[in-house]
Design a protein around this motif. Sequence first.
Motif, short mmCIF file in Angstrom:
data_model
loop_
_atom_site.label_atom_id
_atom_site.label_comp_id
_atom_site.label_asym_id
_atom_site.label_seq_id
_atom_site.Cartn_x
_atom_site.Cartn_y
_atom_site.Cartn_z
N LEU A 962 0.85 -1.19 0.00
CA LEU A 962 0.00 0.00 0.00
C LEU A 962 0.88 1.24 0.00
O LEU A 962 1.87 1.30 0.76
N LEU A 963 0.54 2.22 -0.82
CA LEU A 963 1.25 3.49 -0.84
C LEU A 963 0.37 4.56 -0.21
O LEU A 963 -0.79 4.73 -0.60
N ALA A 964 0.92 5.28 0.76
CA ALA A 964 0.21 6.39 1.41
C ALA A 964 1.11 7.62 1.29
O ALA A 964 2.26 7.59 1.72
N VAL A 965 0.60 8.70 0.71
CA VAL A 965 1.43 9.86 0.42
C VAL A 965 0.83 11.12 1.04
O VAL A 965 -0.38 11.21 1.26
N ARG A 966 1.69 12.08 1.31
CA ARG A 966 1.25 13.41 1.70
C ARG A 966 2.24 14.42 1.14
O ARG A 966 3.40 14.09 0.88
#
Length: 1018
Positions: A962-966
């Motif tokens: 899973l990729l989670a970006v900010r």
Amino acid sequence: MSAPLPDGLYESVLTPRIQRRLAVTERAHSVVDLDPTLAPEILGRHVGDAVRRHLETLETDKRMAFVERLVEALDSDDDLAGGSILQSIYPTGKSQPRRPSTPLSEGALLTNARDEPGLGNELALEMESADEVDLLCAFVKFTGVTVLAPQFELLAERGITPRVLTTTYMGATDRRALDVLVRDYGAHVKVRFEKASTRLHAKAWLFRRHSGFDTAYKGSSNLSRSALVDGLEWNVRLSSVIHTAQIAKFRTVFDSYWNLPDFEPYDPERDADKIDQALEEAGGRKSGSVLVTLAGLEVRPFGHQQLMLDALATEREVFGHHRNLLVAATGTGKTVVAALDYRRLVEEAGGTQPSLLFVAHRKEILVQALRTYRAVLGDGSFGELFVGGDRPRKWKHVFASIQSLDRDSDASDHWDVLVIDEFHHAEASSYRRLLSKFHAGEVLGLTATPEPADGVDVREFFDGRTAYELRLWDALEQDLLCPFHYYGISDNTDLRDVEWTAGQYSPVALSALYTGNDARTLLILKALREKVLDPSRMRALGFCVSVDHANYMAETFTARGLPSAAIVGTTAPDERRALVEQLKAGELRCIFTVDVFNEGVDIPSVDVVLMLRPTASSTIFIQQLGRGLRRSPGKAVLIVLDFVGQHRADFNLAGRFHAMTGLSRRRLKSDLDVGFPSLPGASRIVLDEVSREEVLQSIRMAVNANTKNALAKDLSSLGEVPKLAEFLDETNRDLDDVYRTDRSWTTIVTIATGQAEPEGEEKKLLKKLQRLRTVDDIDRIREYARVAETILAGDALTRDDLWASMLVDYLVPSQATPDFARTVTELAAFPRLFEELIQLMEAATRNIHHVPLPLEGNLVDLPLRSHASYSREELLSALDWRGKDGRPQGSREGVAWSEAHQTDIFFINLHKDEAIFSPSTMYRDVPVSPTLFDWESQSGTSQSSKTGRRYLSQREIGTNVLLAVRNSPKDDVATAPFMLLGNADYVSHSGERPIQIRWELRRPMPADVLAHASALSV
């Protein structure tokens, strides 16, 4: 004795030697703490320089011993094995590959000068040892291909396929050169058919090697003989050894270009006629023809058009809104969006084409719309016209004028899809009749401005809503509008004592102050001479405060040799049209007006806008600015002169800068200090010192207007305490105003109602709601509200309730007991927390801008949605990141492995520090397309490690990623949330410690996230 340091800018690590010199430097100086993100690069450079200088002082036989001692102290496996250098590995029985003249680990500046290697020769040697070759250049000449023909042949023999990106710029490319590259050497060539105003001028080569010693060339040379052999060209050679960040950016940007739909694959058998026509058009050898027709091509949305399509999907799928309005300037492709939206509806209907009524007020618009729909659908027989003498026979897909529909009763009253184009050009009464007569499952309105000239707000036909409005900075980034140069100029006018009513200066008082003010007018004329290349050739609009002011300015400009006129509300229509034509023809230099040109008037050739009155409304300011932003032949930039007085404290001068830039309040202040370095395109904002201080003061006042006491005062003025969402609507505020370090909604309510503010544990828990203000998916909004209502009712909750578990773990990340029910009971002691949470969730629906979907595979039942924003604690809780006793565990790492769900999640900061542009950190984690994402592992991860093997074999062993970006670690209020992009799969990798891995997202990332994250403006 130490010598003082000279004045100037530095970036030196403090050492005793520098401190001694600082001590004797009788000047002011600035010292800041070392940024942790940049520390490895800065300290590594410092140590490297120190080691190099020391090695230069040692005798040859002592250097190796010193390096061995140094490496031993690092406790790494980089020990030396003698004093030799590995130069190549190659097939047994073959000749050693030739090397470029410049060592692979060094950079160089090549100018085709005597006694230095020629660019053509260096490129030839680079090609012989490269495993991948990428070329980006504005044009390709046949002579340039022939110079490197032997190397292209060698590449083909080695099975290497060069990638070439080029354009039709100036018609300079030789089609034969592209034909030879594709047919003879097997190259993949993509061409950008240059129609936009911003041309691709880049000339660059990238040579990738499996050994890791990549090189690149960037400079002035296209692929032509003169550029490669004897031209006066400058080219810089980069090496991945010493230019790691630059090579990484090169690779990322090239791959991003390669994945853009703007660059179209070239096949000589298919595209010869098309490129010949394009080159003739671009080179000025042919005119009046259509450069590239849509027929036979898959029409794909540009970035700003995808934003509109995403917004329509959100309105329909999340909110159930089926009557939607899109607002975007003329020329931004709204009709293409409508056609793409219709194509999506066709796909959702399994290929069945819904009935369609497309309405506009002019035949030309309808004819073009019909062509667009046919191209997008790939169906040359789609649709019929109903305008003038054209009359439909099938009445299934009709493109009709509003006049024909008004006169004819044959058209059905019921349609699947109704599209109404160019609302702002029509009278409201005709559209009221249209919308009362015709009914459709989907209604889509298209307009350039929601406030047309007849004063009726188009939004009233769409329940007061706008599905999407293309923002100024988005349009500028997409190169849809003319760039502007804004100059804020102090006019020395003191406005602090001018009468102030209803949130603005009195127009009568302003008119008395400005009309006849010759000193101010001389200052305006002086600014024109300084900022405008030739005022005697400009086409300007000046916005005044009153009719008297407009007439005075026109008379004064005319007297000074700049023929001008005033157009006001009482100007007769024929006279108004005549004056506009005179401005277009260059007979007038400026038209002064009050409100006439705020909207609904289109003069593309306007190249100067004069803001001659203070405008508190940022909406009106942007409308006035927009009068000059249309593109026009020969207009390179719009000059905006804004004359800024000394304002009273509550005049919101900062609002216009937010509207122009899209920057948050925090970023606005920091960018103001350094001259707005991140403005899109060629636009610039320049303030003189006095104006700059006025803007800073306005920003400070805006902050003061949002204190908890100021908000409580506004709340008290409303009478009975409303719900949070109602308060935001009534006071035109947002959740970021309510949720700050020192307050929550409950805090504001208690102050307004004379109660004691929350304290102790309740205050700490209420503060946690700051980070729930960004919740943006409807499932979580409903479920968190349900959990809050359950707790308030005193009912039981268990850990098996995944939504309750995620919310409780967020509120209490450090739980005193593994007994979940006990933790819930302890939270229930604070009912105001959950009462506020319910109101917050209701207000949070305004955050929803994407369509959240469940994750895939064995993660489908988790309380997580792709394209929704989460705190780190929520994501870890949902993945059962817990200790053995079931209590949640914290983690500040950038990666986490969930054994329970066989899932790796990566927490990615796209910009490590938003305040600093750091090339060394910017391109480590970045998307190269809507579905491809380049990510760099932890620095100690090798390919052979357990973690490295799991990453690289993800597809084979079936684990989840899973990729989670900010955008950055902090937002305007608190720690920023992560956008969960969803499931991803391994594509390729290179290097180790760290490993660079390319992941493929199963769901394309949202267009707005891609725009912020990408190395490009998309």
